[in-house]
Design an enzyme around this catalytic site. Sequence first.
Site, PDB file in Angstrom:
ATOM      1  N   HIS A 329      40.345  43.384  32.289  1.00 18.37           N
ATOM      2  CA  HIS A 329      40.939  44.074  31.152  1.00 18.37           C
ATOM      3  C   HIS A 329      41.890  45.131  31.662  1.00 18.37           C
ATOM      4  O   HIS A 329      41.608  45.756  32.683  1.00 18.37           O
ATOM      5  CB  HIS A 329      39.844  44.719  30.285  1.00 18.37           C
ATOM      6  N   ASP A 387      35.871  38.705  24.902  1.00 15.18           N
ATOM      7  CA  ASP A 387      36.072  37.288  24.613  1.00 15.18           C
ATOM      8  C   ASP A 387      35.136  36.365  25.372  1.00 15.18           C
ATOM      9  O   ASP A 387      35.086  35.167  25.095  1.00 15.18           O
ATOM     10  CB  ASP A 387      37.519  36.890  24.934  1.00 15.18           C
TER      11      ASP A 387
HETATM   12  N1  CMC Z   1      40.670  36.227  37.153  1.00 14.93           N
HETATM   13  C1  CMC Z   1      41.054  36.397  38.432  1.00 14.93           C
HETATM   14  N2  CMC Z   1      41.748  37.466  38.863  1.00 14.93           N
HETATM   15  C2  CMC Z   1      42.070  38.411  37.974  1.00 14.93           C
HETATM   16  C3  CMC Z   1      41.709  38.307  36.624  1.00 14.93           C
HETATM   17  C4  CMC Z   1      40.978  37.163  36.217  1.00 14.93           C
HETATM   18  N3  CMC Z   1      40.604  37.025  34.933  1.00 14.93           N
HETATM   19  N4  CMC Z   1      42.172  39.380  35.947  1.00 14.93           N
HETATM   20  C5  CMC Z   1      42.794  40.133  36.847  1.00 14.93           C
HETATM   21  N5  CMC Z   1      42.735  39.544  38.086  1.00 14.93           N
HETATM   22  C6  CMC Z   1      43.245  40.104  39.351  1.00 14.93           C
HETATM   23  C7  CMC Z   1      44.762  39.966  39.462  1.00 14.93           C
HETATM   24  O1  CMC Z   1      45.135  38.763  40.077  1.00 14.93           O
HETATM   25  C8  CMC Z   1      45.091  41.165  40.276  1.00 14.93           C
HETATM   26  O2  CMC Z   1      44.769  40.904  41.625  1.00 14.93           O
HETATM   27  P1  CMC Z   1      45.661  41.539  42.807  1.00 14.93           P
HETATM   28  O3  CMC Z   1      45.544  43.015  42.679  1.00 14.93           O
HETATM   29  O4  CMC Z   1      45.057  40.993  44.064  1.00 14.93           O
HETATM   30  O5  CMC Z   1      47.053  41.044  42.590  1.00 14.93           O
HETATM   31  C9  CMC Z   1      44.119  42.242  39.782  1.00 14.93           C
HETATM   32  O6  CMC Z   1      42.974  41.501  39.326  1.00 14.93           O
HETATM   33  C10 CMC Z   1      44.649  43.107  38.663  1.00 14.93           C
HETATM   34  O7  CMC Z   1      45.123  42.244  37.635  1.00 14.93           O
HETATM   35  P2  CMC Z   1      46.333  42.563  36.683  1.00 14.93           P
HETATM   36  O8  CMC Z   1      46.939  41.286  36.215  1.00 14.93           O
HETATM   37  O9  CMC Z   1      47.235  43.570  37.330  1.00 14.93           O
HETATM   38  O10 CMC Z   1      45.603  43.291  35.522  1.00 14.93           O
HETATM   39  P3  CMC Z   1      46.190  43.549  34.099  1.00 14.93           P
HETATM   40  O11 CMC Z   1      45.630  44.828  33.667  1.00 14.93           O
HETATM   41  O12 CMC Z   1      47.671  43.425  34.083  1.00 14.93           O
HETATM   42  O13 CMC Z   1      45.623  42.312  33.276  1.00 14.93           O
HETATM   43  C11 CMC Z   1      44.330  40.969  31.834  1.00 14.93           C
HETATM   44  C12 CMC Z   1      44.592  42.389  32.368  1.00 14.93           C
HETATM   45  C13 CMC Z   1      43.326  41.056  30.680  1.00 14.93           C
HETATM   46  C14 CMC Z   1      45.650  40.379  31.277  1.00 14.93           C
HETATM   47  C15 CMC Z   1      43.794  40.094  32.986  1.00 14.93           C
HETATM   48  O14 CMC Z   1      42.603  40.650  33.504  1.00 14.93           O
HETATM   49  C16 CMC Z   1      43.583  38.641  32.564  1.00 14.93           C
HETATM   50  O15 CMC Z   1      44.522  37.863  32.591  1.00 14.93           O
HETATM   51  N6  CMC Z   1      42.316  38.268  32.167  1.00 14.93           N
HETATM   52  C17 CMC Z   1      42.044  36.943  31.670  1.00 14.93           C
HETATM   53  C18 CMC Z   1      42.481  36.832  30.223  1.00 14.93           C
HETATM   54  C19 CMC Z   1      41.530  37.552  29.288  1.00 14.93           C
HETATM   55  O16 CMC Z   1      40.323  37.403  29.360  1.00 14.93           O
HETATM   56  N7  CMC Z   1      42.116  38.301  28.332  1.00 14.93           N
HETATM   57  C20 CMC Z   1      41.359  38.989  27.292  1.00 14.93           C
HETATM   58  C21 CMC Z   1      41.491  40.468  27.350  1.00 14.93           C
HETATM   59  S1  CMC Z   1      40.290  41.265  26.269  1.00 14.93           S
HETATM   60  C22 CMC Z   1      40.781  40.850  24.704  1.00 14.93           C
HETATM   61  C23 CMC Z   1      41.988  41.563  24.241  1.00 14.93           C
HETATM   62  O17 CMC Z   1      41.968  42.808  24.198  1.00 14.93           O
HETATM   63  O18 CMC Z   1      42.950  40.897  23.883  1.00 14.93           O
END
Ligand code: CMC
Length: 453
Positions: A329, A387
Amino acid sequence: MTLANPRTGQIRMSADTSAAKSGNPAVTLTDGATGKTFQLPVLKGTTGPDVVDIRKLYGESGYFTFDPGFTSTGACESKITYIDGDAGILLHRGYPIEQLAEKSDFMEVCYLLLHGELPTVSEKVEFEKNITYHTMVHEQLAAFYRGFRRDAHPMAIMCGVVGALSAFYHDSTDIEDPQQRMIASHRLIAKMPTIAAMAYKYSIGQPFMYPKNELSYAENFLYMTFGVPCEPWKPNPILSKAMDKIFILHADHEQNASTSTVRTAGSSGANPFACIAAGIASLWGPAHGGANEAVLKMLKEIGHKDRIPEFVKRAKDKNDSFRLMGFGHRVYKNYDPRAKVMQQTCYEVLDSLGIKNEPLLPIAMELERIALEDEYFVERKLYPNVDFYSGIILKAMNFPTSMFTALFALARTVGWISQWKEMIEDPTQKISRPRQLYTGYTGRDYVPVEARG
Ligand code: CMC
């Protein structure tokens, strides 16, 4: 803090101690190239990090800030929802989400988000009446559905139909009139279950069900979704309660992508129905509201506990775009407090429906266990989010996967509209207009087509 800039030298940001002593905290920015200094006020909220007020930065210094994805930018002042992502805390108007989920109901939470306080008995009765008496949609709007293909995604239908509400309710589109703003808010909260249920009925070729005023908000939605005109329909109290809880857990979540979209759309003075349609579009994406649909797809694809390590390995592989859906998240760097309630609700629903062998639950539980022990996920503070379990509950309740995000949109409408209203009523509100770091060509002369190589 020193920010190096290859083109202009360096900007040094330091706490302004004399300003702090005078009771007006500020930071001083020093431009390394010119030696000029700029004082930026520091604003304090009631809780949470202080913010550096950069509203005058460009005018005074000629600098923009650069923050793609707004990871360090507060775009508004708000009194509605507070999240402490490190501690796993979510408060609506100061009340913890766990208490609201356990003791309150969705109508109360709607009132709370919209008005700032929990309702008194008479306020609650009146609010519920207002919502109940706005649940029907204009009959002409029902005809609108027939323009869609039967296999259209419910979110595609909802984007269109909710946007079209502004063509039907002209008497609540004047955003300058507080009464019209409130009527539009009530209409949106009230009609969303009807609109979402109609999208489902249309997709399976069943007749639309008109709302029934004797039913509660959650019951009414279940009735319009699963009831049919030829048979009586009886609410199941456990499922209605679970539905209500799911609505509470999704009601608002601070300045996320869809809420920021609603605020951005509304900042130009667009009407509330159009703004909420914009929010629905943003919510649809798999990184946001589409994640619960994606979780279920992923669990089905994993298929068996034995295959979990293979998927965890893929999630960690930087050359593979696969991510564990329902994990991570932007704000929570701890267990999402909504996920805990959702997990409990999941057990209650499966138990009440007598589902002993839901095949995806053991996969989800094992995946959660493995991921929570894995160094990659621990290091990055990736925990299950709201989720992760909601898809299993909704599947058990018989909702098709394509309806999951539509349900999220239904529940989030109150958050969107409360945030929209707060923005419109904020005297400092301005049209959203971010700037950019331009890295394209500088001016060049047009070349006629025949002269281009
Ligand atoms: N699986 C594997 N790696 C992950 C994941 C994941 N679900 N989420 C983040 N990472 C890794 C990412 O690759 C990165 O690694 P590194 O630092 O080595 O490059 C690190 O963790 C930080 O990730 P980020 O993309 O910079 O984090 P963010 O804050 O931009 O993204 C997120 C947040 C929710 C988009 C992401 O965690 C994600 O894509 N999760 C899966 C989709 C999901 O479950 N979304 C629902 C969110 S809750 C409901 C809502 O509020 O809508």
